[in-house]
Design a protein around this motif. Structure first.
Motif, PDB file in Angstrom:
ATOM      1  N   GLN A  41       2.255   1.394   8.144  1.00 44.72           N
ATOM      2  CA  GLN A  41       1.401   1.590   9.311  1.00 44.72           C
ATOM      3  C   GLN A  41       2.186   1.280  10.594  1.00 44.72           C
ATOM      4  O   GLN A  41       2.129   2.034  11.553  1.00 44.72           O
ATOM      5  N   LEU A  42       2.926   0.160  10.595  1.00 43.70           N
ATOM      6  CA  LEU A  42       3.717  -0.208  11.771  1.00 43.70           C
ATOM      7  C   LEU A  42       4.779   0.847  12.074  1.00 43.70           C
ATOM      8  O   LEU A  42       5.070   1.121  13.237  1.00 43.70           O
ATOM      9  N   THR A  49       2.321   0.846  21.853  1.00 52.70           N
ATOM     10  CA  THR A  49       0.976   0.656  21.326  1.00 52.70           C
ATOM     11  C   THR A  49       0.687  -0.835  21.199  1.00 52.70           C
ATOM     12  O   THR A  49       1.424  -1.562  20.537  1.00 52.70           O
ATOM     13  N   SER A  50      -0.383  -1.285  21.841  1.00 50.00           N
ATOM     14  CA  SER A  50      -0.762  -2.690  21.715  1.00 50.00           C
ATOM     15  C   SER A  50      -1.523  -2.874  20.408  1.00 50.00           C
ATOM     16  O   SER A  50      -2.330  -2.036  20.017  1.00 50.00           O
ATOM     17  N   TYR A  63       3.333  -6.081  20.111  1.00 49.17           N
ATOM     18  CA  TYR A  63       3.966  -4.777  20.326  1.00 49.17           C
ATOM     19  C   TYR A  63       5.130  -4.669  19.353  1.00 49.17           C
ATOM     20  O   TYR A  63       5.849  -5.643  19.126  1.00 49.17           O
ATOM     21  N   ARG A  64       5.293  -3.504  18.790  1.00 53.49           N
ATOM     22  CA  ARG A  64       6.399  -3.288  17.864  1.00 53.49           C
ATOM     23  C   ARG A  64       7.710  -3.353  18.637  1.00 53.49           C
ATOM     24  O   ARG A  64       7.877  -2.687  19.651  1.00 53.49           O
ATOM     25  N   ASP A  72      14.514  -6.241   5.819  1.00 52.64           N
ATOM     26  CA  ASP A  72      13.284  -5.516   5.503  1.00 52.64           C
ATOM     27  C   ASP A  72      12.081  -6.188   6.177  1.00 52.64           C
ATOM     28  O   ASP A  72      11.108  -6.579   5.546  1.00 52.64           O
ATOM     29  N   THR A  73      12.200  -6.328   7.505  1.00 55.21           N
ATOM     30  CA  THR A  73      11.213  -7.056   8.300  1.00 55.21           C
ATOM     31  C   THR A  73      10.936  -6.314   9.604  1.00 55.21           C
ATOM     32  O   THR A  73      11.850  -5.804  10.242  1.00 55.21           O
ATOM     33  N   TRP A  74       9.653  -6.265   9.993  1.00 57.93           N
ATOM     34  CA  TRP A  74       9.302  -5.751  11.314  1.00 57.93           C
ATOM     35  C   TRP A  74       9.314  -6.925  12.285  1.00 57.93           C
ATOM     36  O   TRP A  74       8.784  -7.997  11.992  1.00 57.93           O
ATOM     37  N   ILE A  75       9.897  -6.717  13.446  1.00 58.64           N
ATOM     38  CA  ILE A  75       9.928  -7.724  14.492  1.00 58.64           C
ATOM     39  C   ILE A  75       9.015  -7.240  15.603  1.00 58.64           C
ATOM     40  O   ILE A  75       9.182  -6.150  16.122  1.00 58.64           O
ATOM     41  N   MET A  76       8.038  -8.095  15.917  1.00 54.20           N
ATOM     42  CA  MET A  76       7.008  -7.762  16.902  1.00 54.20           C
ATOM     43  C   MET A  76       7.158  -8.669  18.120  1.00 54.20           C
ATOM     44  O   MET A  76       7.492  -9.842  17.985  1.00 54.20           O
TER      45      MET A  76
END
Length: 79
Positions: A41-42, A49-50, A63-64, A72-76
């Motif tokens: 989804q991210l 996109t907030s 925020y992305r 293997d990590t999303w940083i926001m």
């Protein structure tokens, strides 16, 4: 880094990590192994996109920032 729990919509992650002390420098690291569906989804959202979230019981806006392929990590970014 500090372990934290985060809720984004119906997704709940218990092993996210907060990094940074000051406003504007704080980031949230969400491991994709925690919830692959959230990571997909991210990936579909853009950086502007907030994303309303609840971090340790407090309302926040994310925020992305970027995807860390090595970990293997999303940083926001925290607003």
């Amino acid at each position: 880094m500090t372990k934290t729990s985060v809720r984004i919509g119906t997704f709940e992650i218990d092993d996210a990590e907060l990094q940074g002390e000051t406003q504007g420098e704080r980031t949230l690291h969400i491991p994709c192994s925690s919830d692959p569906d959230l990571c997909m989804q991210l990936d579909a959202w853009d950086a502007e996109t907030s994303i309303p979230a609840i971090l340790d019981g407090e309302h926040s806006v994310l925020y992305r920032d970027r995807y860390d392929e090595k970990n293997d990590t999303w940083i926001m970014r925290l607003a």
